[in-house]
Design an enzyme around this catalytic site. Structure first.
Site, PDB file in Angstrom:
ATOM      1  N   LYS A 103       0.834  -1.211   0.000  1.00 14.81           N
ATOM      2  CA  LYS A 103       0.000   0.000   0.000  1.00 14.81           C
ATOM      3  C   LYS A 103       0.873   1.268   0.000  1.00 14.81           C
ATOM      4  CE  LYS A 103      -2.878   3.164   0.503  1.00 14.81           C
ATOM      5  NZ  LYS A 103      -4.191   3.551   0.102  1.00 14.81           N
ATOM      6  N   CYS A 117      -3.184  11.140   1.663  1.00 18.90           N
ATOM      7  CA  CYS A 117      -2.565   9.837   1.353  1.00 18.90           C
ATOM      8  C   CYS A 117      -1.194  10.009   0.731  1.00 18.90           C
ATOM      9  CB  CYS A 117      -3.455   9.065   0.397  1.00 18.90           C
ATOM     10  SG  CYS A 117      -5.144   8.974   0.975  1.00 18.90           S
TER      11      CYS A 117
HETATM   12  N1  SAJ Z   1      -1.571  15.018  -9.002  1.00 16.55           N
HETATM   13  C1  SAJ Z   1      -0.743  15.741  -9.854  1.00 16.55           C
HETATM   14  N2  SAJ Z   1      -0.453  15.220 -11.070  1.00 16.55           N
HETATM   15  C2  SAJ Z   1      -0.964  14.026 -11.493  1.00 16.55           C
HETATM   16  C3  SAJ Z   1      -1.793  13.287 -10.622  1.00 16.55           C
HETATM   17  C4  SAJ Z   1      -2.078  13.818  -9.386  1.00 16.55           C
HETATM   18  O1  SAJ Z   1      -0.264  16.824  -9.502  1.00 16.55           O
HETATM   19  O2  SAJ Z   1      -0.671  13.634 -12.638  1.00 16.55           O
HETATM   20  C5  SAJ Z   1      -1.881  15.552  -7.658  1.00 16.55           C
HETATM   21  C6  SAJ Z   1      -3.361  15.811  -7.427  1.00 16.55           C
HETATM   22  O3  SAJ Z   1      -3.750  17.063  -7.896  1.00 16.55           O
HETATM   23  C7  SAJ Z   1      -3.446  15.699  -5.918  1.00 16.55           C
HETATM   24  C8  SAJ Z   1      -2.412  14.629  -5.600  1.00 16.55           C
HETATM   25  O4  SAJ Z   1      -1.545  14.561  -6.713  1.00 16.55           O
HETATM   26  O5  SAJ Z   1      -3.050  16.905  -5.284  1.00 16.55           O
HETATM   27  C9  SAJ Z   1      -2.973  13.249  -5.306  1.00 16.55           C
HETATM   28  O6  SAJ Z   1      -4.076  12.969  -6.131  1.00 16.55           O
HETATM   29  P1  SAJ Z   1      -4.371  11.522  -6.753  1.00 16.55           P
HETATM   30  O7  SAJ Z   1      -5.605  11.646  -7.551  1.00 16.55           O
HETATM   31  O8  SAJ Z   1      -3.177  11.016  -7.455  1.00 16.55           O
HETATM   32  O9  SAJ Z   1      -4.542  10.551  -5.517  1.00 16.55           O
HETATM   33  P2  SAJ Z   1      -5.362  10.612  -4.119  1.00 16.55           P
HETATM   34  O10 SAJ Z   1      -4.439  11.117  -3.060  1.00 16.55           O
HETATM   35  O11 SAJ Z   1      -6.663  11.291  -4.263  1.00 16.55           O
HETATM   36  O12 SAJ Z   1      -5.639   9.029  -3.902  1.00 16.55           O
HETATM   37  C10 SAJ Z   1      -4.509   8.168  -3.811  1.00 16.55           C
HETATM   38  C11 SAJ Z   1      -4.707   6.985  -4.789  1.00 16.55           C
HETATM   39  N3  SAJ Z   1      -3.462   6.264  -4.897  1.00 16.55           N
HETATM   40  C12 SAJ Z   1      -2.913   5.962  -6.111  1.00 16.55           C
HETATM   41  O13 SAJ Z   1      -3.417   6.315  -7.161  1.00 16.55           O
HETATM   42  C13 SAJ Z   1      -1.655   5.156  -6.110  1.00 16.55           C
HETATM   43  C14 SAJ Z   1      -5.832   6.086  -4.272  1.00 16.55           C
HETATM   44  O14 SAJ Z   1      -5.948   4.924  -5.087  1.00 16.55           O
HETATM   45  C15 SAJ Z   1      -5.558   5.679  -2.822  1.00 16.55           C
HETATM   46  O15 SAJ Z   1      -6.606   4.856  -2.308  1.00 16.55           O
HETATM   47  C16 SAJ Z   1      -5.501   6.936  -1.984  1.00 16.55           C
HETATM   48  O16 SAJ Z   1      -4.388   7.715  -2.465  1.00 16.55           O
HETATM   49  C17 SAJ Z   1      -5.321   6.551  -0.534  1.00 16.55           C
HETATM   50  O17 SAJ Z   1      -6.302   6.710   0.218  1.00 16.55           O
HETATM   51  O18 SAJ Z   1      -4.257   6.040  -0.175  1.00 16.55           O
END
Ligand code: SAJ
Length: 418
Positions: A214, A268
């Site tokens: 995880k 996360c």
């Molecule tokens: N972000 C970027 N660029 C990208 C993708 C995301 O800047 O290309 C930023 C987003 O704007 C945000 C952050 O990263 O600020 C995180 O967003 P996210 O959509 O990547 O993920 P979370 O934090 O909403 O959810 C993550 C997910 N983990 C993965 O994709 C590996 C989700 O599946 C998990 O369940 C969750 O963390 C968790 O609860 O751990």
């Protein structure tokens, strides 16, 4: 024995959807939360968080009498713990909520029960929960991680949530699960519980492996976003559009760069990589550096905004979006908030914030001079400079003519401009 009654501790972004989906499949669920207002709202069939379709599922489960909420744990066949696991000021895991949850279920545990930790935890925490429960209930035999095959009265496992905010109900059902038991029987017992809702595959392993899996998933994403953000840091001063660089590089068949932005937020990805670093500080330079690159982005964005011509001429600045990603209401660890704070330190101009998902500014911004929350149209008509921080549809689908004549900093490369 099939699980007929689940007691789920922590009715937040993960716990409430999990409780509601289990209940919608006919399992009796008692949800527990320390916040009486949360409990009251759920018992009235109204979720206290915004997530697509959640209101419908919660309302249905409560009306059918399958889901009830309360402030103290009750006897059940299985306990699912979904409480926050933040880090402290030294970026060490703070397991106080997990410990409080484990301690709260100890008095009602009985022979044959299952305890599942859904919260993201550092390696070793599932075994630690076993030790806490053993100390609280010397009359029951907890699994002994040192002797995995040994007899026990209660099963304990880690079944980390993997759902993406904004798609929680869908991903809860469709995603594969990694389930780590303190013993094979614990993993199997857990898989049979989740089998009532999960359509994805279930991969059974040990608790420490599931814990590191995880953490690795979120650290992987953090490192990849950091790469994109570092490219943005390079491209900015060179006057190169990083969005175009990423788009063109991604035409290579083996390249897939993520999107640069103002940093990484949420509870996360901005937190979990530190749990890996904490468990091996001398062996994690990459993960640590990625965290620092992403944490440094709000300051870079602020300095780029401060350098815009109209900002230097004293114009009002409109900052679009505060939540940590698009179209959700979650402000936790949001880089957009950090960017506004950093900007306030660099300029004296009026700053107008637009965040359609909140009625008032968060505490971190509420006391800043000359910073106000206003509707989108008001901000755009007053501002000479606009910075997009969170790519809500309200902004990205707006008429491009609204931005005409303004200096724009689009930190997510998401605006439609003329
Ligand atoms: N972000 C970027 N660029 C990208 C993708 C995301 O800047 O290309 C930023 C987003 O704007 C945000 C952050 O990263 O600020 C995180 O967003 P996210 O959509 O990547 O993920 P979370 O934090 O909403 O959810 C993550 C997910 N983990 C993965 O994709 C590996 C989700 O599946 C998990 O369940 C969750 O963390 C968790 O609860 O751990």
């Amino acid at each position: 024995m099939p699980v007929k009654h689940v007691c789920l501790i922590g009715l937040g972004y993960v716990g409430l959807p999990t409780a509601a989906v289990l209940a919608s499949r006919g399992v009796r669920v008692t949800g527990v939360d320390i916040n009486p207002a949360t409990v009251e709202s759920i018992n009235a069939g109204r979720p206290h968080i915004i997530e697509p379709d959640l209101d419908m599922v919660v309302h249905g489960a409560v009306s059918a009498g399958k889901l009830t909420a309360t402030t103290t744990p009750v006897e059940a066949d299985a306990f699912i713990i979904a409480v926050p696991t933040p880090f402290d000021d030294d970026r060490q895991p703070d397991l106080s909520y997990l410990r409080a949850a484990a301690t709260s279920i100890a008095p009602v545990l009985k022979v044959g029960d299952l305890v599942v930790i859904e919260s993201t935890v550092p390696v070793g925490a599932t075994a630690e929960v076993g030790r806490w429960l053993q100390a609280a209930r010397p009359d029951l035999k907890m699994p002994d991680p040192e002797h995995p095959g040994s007899q026990h009265d209660v099963c304990i496992s880690h079944s980390p949530e993997r759902v993406l905010p904004g798609r929680v109900l869908l991903e809860l059902v469709r995603n594969d699960r990694v389930i780590g038991g303190l013993g094979d029987d614990c993993a199997q017992h857990t898989a049979s519980l989740y089998g009532t809702v999960v359509e994805g595959e279930m991969h059974l392993t040990t608790a420490p492996t599931a814990e590191l899996v995880k953490l690795s998933e979120n650290a992987f994403r953090d490192v990849n976003i950091a790469f994109a953000n570092e490219l943005a840091n390079v491209a900015g001063p060179l006057n190169i559009d990083v969005g175009e660089v990423v788009r063109l590089a991604n035409h290579h068949p083996r390249v897939n760069i993520l999107k640069p932005g103002p940093g990484v937020g949420g509870h996360c990805i901005a937190v979990d990589p530190w749990f890996i670093v904490a468990s091996a500080p001398d062996r994690t330079p990459l993960i640590r550096t990625a965290r620092n690159v992403n944490d440094g982005r709000p300051t870079v964005i602020a300095s780029e905004v401060a350098a815009l011509g109209q900002v230097q001429a004293g114009a009002t600045v409109a900052c679009l979006g505060l939540s940590y990603k698009a179209d959700i209401d979650d402000l936790r660890e949001s880089p957009s908030i950090h960017a506004v704070i950093a900007l306030r330190q660099l300029i004296d101009n009026e700053i107008l914030i637009v965040e359609p998902h909140t009625a008032s500014l968060p505490a971190a911004l509420a006391n800043l001079d000359n910073v106000r929350l206003v509707p989108f149209e008001d901000a755009l008509s007053a501002a000479g400079a606009v910075v997009l921080l969170t790519d809500h549809k309200l902004f990205t689908q707006a008429n491009p003519s609204l931005f005409e004549g303004k200096d724009i900093l689009d930190s997510r490369g998401a605006l439609k401009l003329l």
